[in-house]
Motif scaffolding. Structure first.
Motif, PDB file in Angstrom:
ATOM      1  N   ARG A   1       0.861  -1.184   0.000  1.00  0.00           N
ATOM      2  CA  ARG A   1       0.000   0.000   0.000  1.00  0.00           C
ATOM      3  C   ARG A   1       0.897   1.233   0.000  1.00  0.00           C
ATOM      4  O   ARG A   1       1.841   1.341   0.778  1.00  0.00           O
ATOM      5  CB  ARG A   1      -0.912   0.005   1.224  1.00  0.00           C
ATOM      6  N   LEU A   2       0.568   2.151  -0.870  1.00  0.00           N
ATOM      7  CA  LEU A   2       1.355   3.377  -1.013  1.00  0.00           C
ATOM      8  C   LEU A   2       0.697   4.569  -0.327  1.00  0.00           C
ATOM      9  O   LEU A   2       1.393   5.491   0.133  1.00  0.00           O
ATOM     10  CB  LEU A   2       1.567   3.706  -2.500  1.00  0.00           C
ATOM     11  N   LEU A   3      -0.623   4.561  -0.304  1.00  0.00           N
ATOM     12  CA  LEU A   3      -1.370   5.689   0.263  1.00  0.00           C
ATOM     13  C   LEU A   3      -2.459   5.173   1.207  1.00  0.00           C
ATOM     14  O   LEU A   3      -3.156   4.203   0.883  1.00  0.00           O
ATOM     15  CB  LEU A   3      -2.013   6.525  -0.852  1.00  0.00           C
ATOM     16  N   ASN A   4      -2.593   5.843   2.348  1.00  0.00           N
ATOM     17  CA  ASN A   4      -3.753   5.633   3.204  1.00  0.00           C
ATOM     18  C   ASN A   4      -4.762   6.723   2.868  1.00  0.00           C
ATOM     19  O   ASN A   4      -4.480   7.919   3.026  1.00  0.00           O
ATOM     20  CB  ASN A   4      -3.363   5.706   4.687  1.00  0.00           C
ATOM     21  N   ARG A   5      -5.911   6.296   2.355  1.00  0.00           N
ATOM     22  CA  ARG A   5      -6.891   7.247   1.858  1.00  0.00           C
ATOM     23  C   ARG A   5      -7.930   7.571   2.929  1.00  0.00           C
ATOM     24  O   ARG A   5      -8.409   6.680   3.627  1.00  0.00           O
ATOM     25  CB  ARG A   5      -7.587   6.702   0.621  1.00  0.00           C
ATOM     26  N   THR A   6      -8.299   8.835   3.048  1.00  0.00           N
ATOM     27  CA  THR A   6      -9.456   9.259   3.828  1.00  0.00           C
ATOM     28  C   THR A   6     -10.371  10.015   2.891  1.00  0.00           C
ATOM     29  O   THR A   6     -10.039  10.251   1.731  1.00  0.00           O
ATOM     30  CB  THR A   6      -9.042  10.163   5.002  1.00  0.00           C
ATOM     31  N   THR A   7     -11.507  10.416   3.359  1.00  0.00           N
ATOM     32  CA  THR A   7     -12.453  11.134   2.504  1.00  0.00           C
ATOM     33  C   THR A   7     -11.916  12.490   2.069  1.00  0.00           C
ATOM     34  O   THR A   7     -12.332  13.028   1.047  1.00  0.00           O
ATOM     35  CB  THR A   7     -13.787  11.343   3.234  1.00  0.00           C
ATOM     36  N   ARG A   8     -10.998  13.062   2.858  1.00  0.00           N
ATOM     37  CA  ARG A   8     -10.536  14.413   2.543  1.00  0.00           C
ATOM     38  C   ARG A   8      -9.060  14.466   2.150  1.00  0.00           C
ATOM     39  O   ARG A   8      -8.636  15.406   1.493  1.00  0.00           O
ATOM     40  CB  ARG A   8     -10.771  15.335   3.751  1.00  0.00           C
TER      41      ARG A   8
ATOM     42  N   LEU B   1       0.937   9.281   2.824  1.00  0.00           N
ATOM     43  CA  LEU B   1       1.907   8.291   2.388  1.00  0.00           C
ATOM     44  C   LEU B   1       2.139   7.230   3.448  1.00  0.00           C
ATOM     45  O   LEU B   1       2.257   7.538   4.636  1.00  0.00           O
ATOM     46  CB  LEU B   1       3.245   8.969   2.074  1.00  0.00           C
ATOM     47  N   THR B   2       2.214   5.995   3.019  1.00  0.00           N
ATOM     48  CA  THR B   2       2.673   4.925   3.893  1.00  0.00           C
ATOM     49  C   THR B   2       4.205   4.935   3.874  1.00  0.00           C
ATOM     50  O   THR B   2       4.835   5.706   3.136  1.00  0.00           O
ATOM     51  CB  THR B   2       2.163   3.564   3.397  1.00  0.00           C
ATOM     52  N   GLU B   3       4.815   4.051   4.645  1.00  0.00           N
ATOM     53  CA  GLU B   3       6.278   3.975   4.632  1.00  0.00           C
ATOM     54  C   GLU B   3       6.781   3.590   3.245  1.00  0.00           C
ATOM     55  O   GLU B   3       7.758   4.157   2.734  1.00  0.00           O
ATOM     56  CB  GLU B   3       6.748   2.950   5.666  1.00  0.00           C
ATOM     57  N   ALA B   4       6.102   2.632   2.629  1.00  0.00           N
ATOM     58  CA  ALA B   4       6.500   2.225   1.276  1.00  0.00           C
ATOM     59  C   ALA B   4       6.301   3.372   0.297  1.00  0.00           C
ATOM     60  O   ALA B   4       7.132   3.616  -0.590  1.00  0.00           O
ATOM     61  CB  ALA B   4       5.679   1.010   0.841  1.00  0.00           C
TER      62      ALA B   4
ATOM     63  N   ALA C   1       6.407   6.567   0.961  1.00  0.00           N
ATOM     64  CA  ALA C   1       7.418   7.593   1.209  1.00  0.00           C
ATOM     65  C   ALA C   1       8.748   7.217   0.573  1.00  0.00           C
ATOM     66  O   ALA C   1       9.499   8.088   0.128  1.00  0.00           O
ATOM     67  CB  ALA C   1       7.590   7.789   2.715  1.00  0.00           C
ATOM     68  N   ARG C   2       9.057   5.912   0.540  1.00  0.00           N
ATOM     69  CA  ARG C   2      10.294   5.473  -0.117  1.00  0.00           C
ATOM     70  C   ARG C   2      10.189   5.583  -1.639  1.00  0.00           C
ATOM     71  O   ARG C   2      11.148   5.930  -2.321  1.00  0.00           O
ATOM     72  CB  ARG C   2      10.598   4.034   0.275  1.00  0.00           C
ATOM     73  N   LEU C   3       9.006   5.272  -2.152  1.00  0.00           N
ATOM     74  CA  LEU C   3       8.825   5.282  -3.603  1.00  0.00           C
ATOM     75  C   LEU C   3       8.766   6.703  -4.161  1.00  0.00           C
ATOM     76  O   LEU C   3       9.295   6.967  -5.244  1.00  0.00           O
ATOM     77  CB  LEU C   3       7.545   4.530  -3.979  1.00  0.00           C
ATOM     78  N   TYR C   4       8.160   7.627  -3.449  1.00  0.00           N
ATOM     79  CA  TYR C   4       7.848   8.945  -3.998  1.00  0.00           C
ATOM     80  C   TYR C   4       9.063   9.672  -4.593  1.00  0.00           C
ATOM     81  O   TYR C   4       9.014  10.089  -5.772  1.00  0.00           O
ATOM     82  CB  TYR C   4       7.171   9.809  -2.935  1.00  0.00           C
ATOM     83  N   PRO C   5      10.180   9.880  -3.859  1.00  0.00           N
ATOM     84  CA  PRO C   5      11.290  10.631  -4.470  1.00  0.00           C
ATOM     85  C   PRO C   5      11.911   9.923  -5.671  1.00  0.00           C
ATOM     86  O   PRO C   5      12.326  10.561  -6.634  1.00  0.00           O
ATOM     87  CB  PRO C   5      12.296  10.774  -3.312  1.00  0.00           C
ATOM     88  N   ARG C   6      11.944   8.591  -5.627  1.00  0.00           N
ATOM     89  CA  ARG C   6      12.524   7.849  -6.749  1.00  0.00           C
ATOM     90  C   ARG C   6      11.600   7.893  -7.964  1.00  0.00           C
ATOM     91  O   ARG C   6      12.060   8.005  -9.100  1.00  0.00           O
ATOM     92  CB  ARG C   6      12.809   6.407  -6.335  1.00  0.00           C
ATOM     93  N   ALA C   7      10.300   7.811  -7.714  1.00  0.00           N
ATOM     94  CA  ALA C   7       9.341   7.907  -8.815  1.00  0.00           C
ATOM     95  C   ALA C   7       9.386   9.297  -9.433  1.00  0.00           C
ATOM     96  O   ALA C   7       9.295   9.462 -10.655  1.00  0.00           O
ATOM     97  CB  ALA C   7       7.935   7.586  -8.314  1.00  0.00           C
ATOM     98  N   GLN C   8       9.513  10.318  -8.593  1.00  0.00           N
ATOM     99  CA  GLN C   8       9.589  11.690  -9.082  1.00  0.00           C
ATOM    100  C   GLN C   8      10.821  11.871  -9.979  1.00  0.00           C
ATOM    101  O   GLN C   8      10.747  12.488 -11.052  1.00  0.00           O
ATOM    102  CB  GLN C   8       9.637  12.652  -7.897  1.00  0.00           C
ATOM    103  N   GLN C   9      11.980  11.310  -9.561  1.00  0.00           N
ATOM    104  CA  GLN C   9      13.195  11.403 -10.358  1.00  0.00           C
ATOM    105  C   GLN C   9      13.045  10.648 -11.680  1.00  0.00           C
ATOM    106  O   GLN C   9      13.476  11.110 -12.739  1.00  0.00           O
ATOM    107  CB  GLN C   9      14.383  10.852  -9.572  1.00  0.00           C
ATOM    108  N   LEU C  10      12.415   9.475 -11.599  1.00  0.00           N
ATOM    109  CA  LEU C  10      12.199   8.684 -12.812  1.00  0.00           C
ATOM    110  C   LEU C  10      11.359   9.454 -13.824  1.00  0.00           C
ATOM    111  O   LEU C  10      11.684   9.504 -15.018  1.00  0.00           O
ATOM    112  CB  LEU C  10      11.522   7.364 -12.461  1.00  0.00           C
ATOM    113  N   LEU C  11      10.277  10.082 -13.365  1.00  0.00           N
ATOM    114  CA  LEU C  11       9.413  10.843 -14.267  1.00  0.00           C
ATOM    115  C   LEU C  11      10.144  12.052 -14.835  1.00  0.00           C
ATOM    116  O   LEU C  11       9.958  12.409 -16.009  1.00  0.00           O
ATOM    117  CB  LEU C  11       8.142  11.275 -13.538  1.00  0.00           C
ATOM    118  N   ASN C  12      10.987  12.689 -14.019  1.00  0.00           N
ATOM    119  CA  ASN C  12      11.787  13.810 -14.530  1.00  0.00           C
ATOM    120  C   ASN C  12      12.733  13.351 -15.632  1.00  0.00           C
ATOM    121  O   ASN C  12      12.915  14.038 -16.644  1.00  0.00           O
ATOM    122  CB  ASN C  12      12.582  14.460 -13.394  1.00  0.00           C
ATOM    123  N   ASP C  13      13.335  12.165 -15.429  1.00  0.00           N
ATOM    124  CA  ASP C  13      14.241  11.616 -16.445  1.00  0.00           C
ATOM    125  C   ASP C  13      13.484  11.292 -17.725  1.00  0.00           C
ATOM    126  O   ASP C  13      13.988  11.538 -18.835  1.00  0.00           O
ATOM    127  CB  ASP C  13      14.923  10.354 -15.918  1.00  0.00           C
TER     128      ASP C  13
END
Length: 306
Positions: A47-54, A58-61, A63-75
């Motif tokens: 699970r990457l996100l804990n969703r609420t109605t509003r 980020l989950t721990e996983a 939070a680890r994925l986000y900066p690397r995914a952001q760099q990948l998309l920039n590349d």
């Protein structure tokens, strides 16, 4: 699932703080953005996100994925922009195959002018009189001389190539000037190895040392795969040479060679720029082919000796 789209949906949800705002930014429905993120979670098995109605957290996983995914998309975005520049701006290394004598005599000024107009283009020029396989051998464009046969390649005609039969005044004074094609059998002929490939059989039927029944050379006095050598041999009195005017023209203009049997001059060949594809053509190739068009003049400058 498109992993890039799913990754982009996840990163946008995190940066915007909600699925709704992410959907607005991506111009997608919130349902589709949610579907992309869910598919990414299923693929990764976390699970990457804990969703609420509003809001989404980020989950721990995640939070680890986000900066690397952001760099990948920039590349990925940077790569797409660079590749787009290749289509809109002339840049990169241009690999060219060209005939030896033509390139030595006429290509250096053109390539210098082209690079001044397109400084981001590097040139890799390979000289060869054989017909290279431009796809297999990795060439962007090939310059070819002759009568081209139909093929899957794209060919743009650049200039006419005139063939003349010529000899030195000293040779003609010594052995006589041919007045008709039948007179040629008594003369020495300086033969170009690739003439059959470039000029076609019809141009050779009246030249000495050629047997139309066998389709090859017989009793040829001098054979070479380089036209410059044959022209120099003709200037030295070695015999008759059938050569393009882009090689022989300057010697004719200076009186070192004399055109004979002009009324029997073969049908002109052509110089072509040959390349593999018309669609999605790299800008460096398109710009080079456009630059060639009209560069040598009409008629070409090497024919201005008459």
């Amino acid at each position: 699932m498109d992993r890039i789209d799913a990754m982009r949906a996840f990163v946008t949800v995190v940066s915007e703080g909600s699925f709704t705002r992410a959907a607005e930014r991506l111009e997608l429905s919130p349902q589709l953005v949610s579907k992309y993120v869910s598919q990414l979670e299923q693929r990764l098995g976390v699970r990457l996100l804990n969703r609420t109605t509003r809001k989404s957290h980020l989950t721990e996983a995640g939070a680890r994925l986000y900066p690397r995914a952001q760099q990948l998309l920039n590349d990925v975005d940077d790569m797409e922009h660079q590749l787009g520049d290749l289509q809109t701006q002339a840049r990169g290394r241009l690999r060219i195959s060209a005939p030896v004598s033509f390139a030595i005599r006429h290509l250096a000024p053109l390539l210098s002018d082209f690079q001044r107009a397109h400084p981001a283009v590097g040139i890799d020029l390979q000289l060869n009189d054989r017909k290279v396989d431009i796809v297999e051998e990795g060439f962007d464009v090939a310059l070819r001389i002759g009568h081209l046969k139909s093929s899957s390649l794209i060919a743009k005609r650049i200039a006419p190539i005139r063939l003349v039969l010529c000899a030195s005044p000293e040779y003609l004074k010594r052995y006589g000037t041919p007045r008709c094609p039948e007179d040629l059998e008594a003369h020495r002929y300086l033969r170009y190895s690739y003439m059959e490939q470039e000029a076609g059989e019809s141009l050779l039927r009246w030249l000495p040392g050629h047997d139309p029944q066998r389709g090859d050379q017989v009793n040829s006095d001098f054979i070479s795969n380089n036209g410059d050598v044959l022209v120099e041999a003709a200037i030295a009195g070695g015999g008759l040479a059938l050569q393009p005017t882009f090689i022989s023209g300057s010697a004719i203009k200076e009186g070192k060679l004399q055109v004979i049997l002009a009324e029997h001059e073969p049908e002109p060949m052509s110089l072509y720029a040959v390349y593999a594809h018309r669609q999605l053509l790299a800008s460096k190739v398109r710009c080079f082919v456009d630059f060639l068009d009209g560069y040598f003049g009409d008629p070409p400058h090497w024919d201005r000796f008459d």
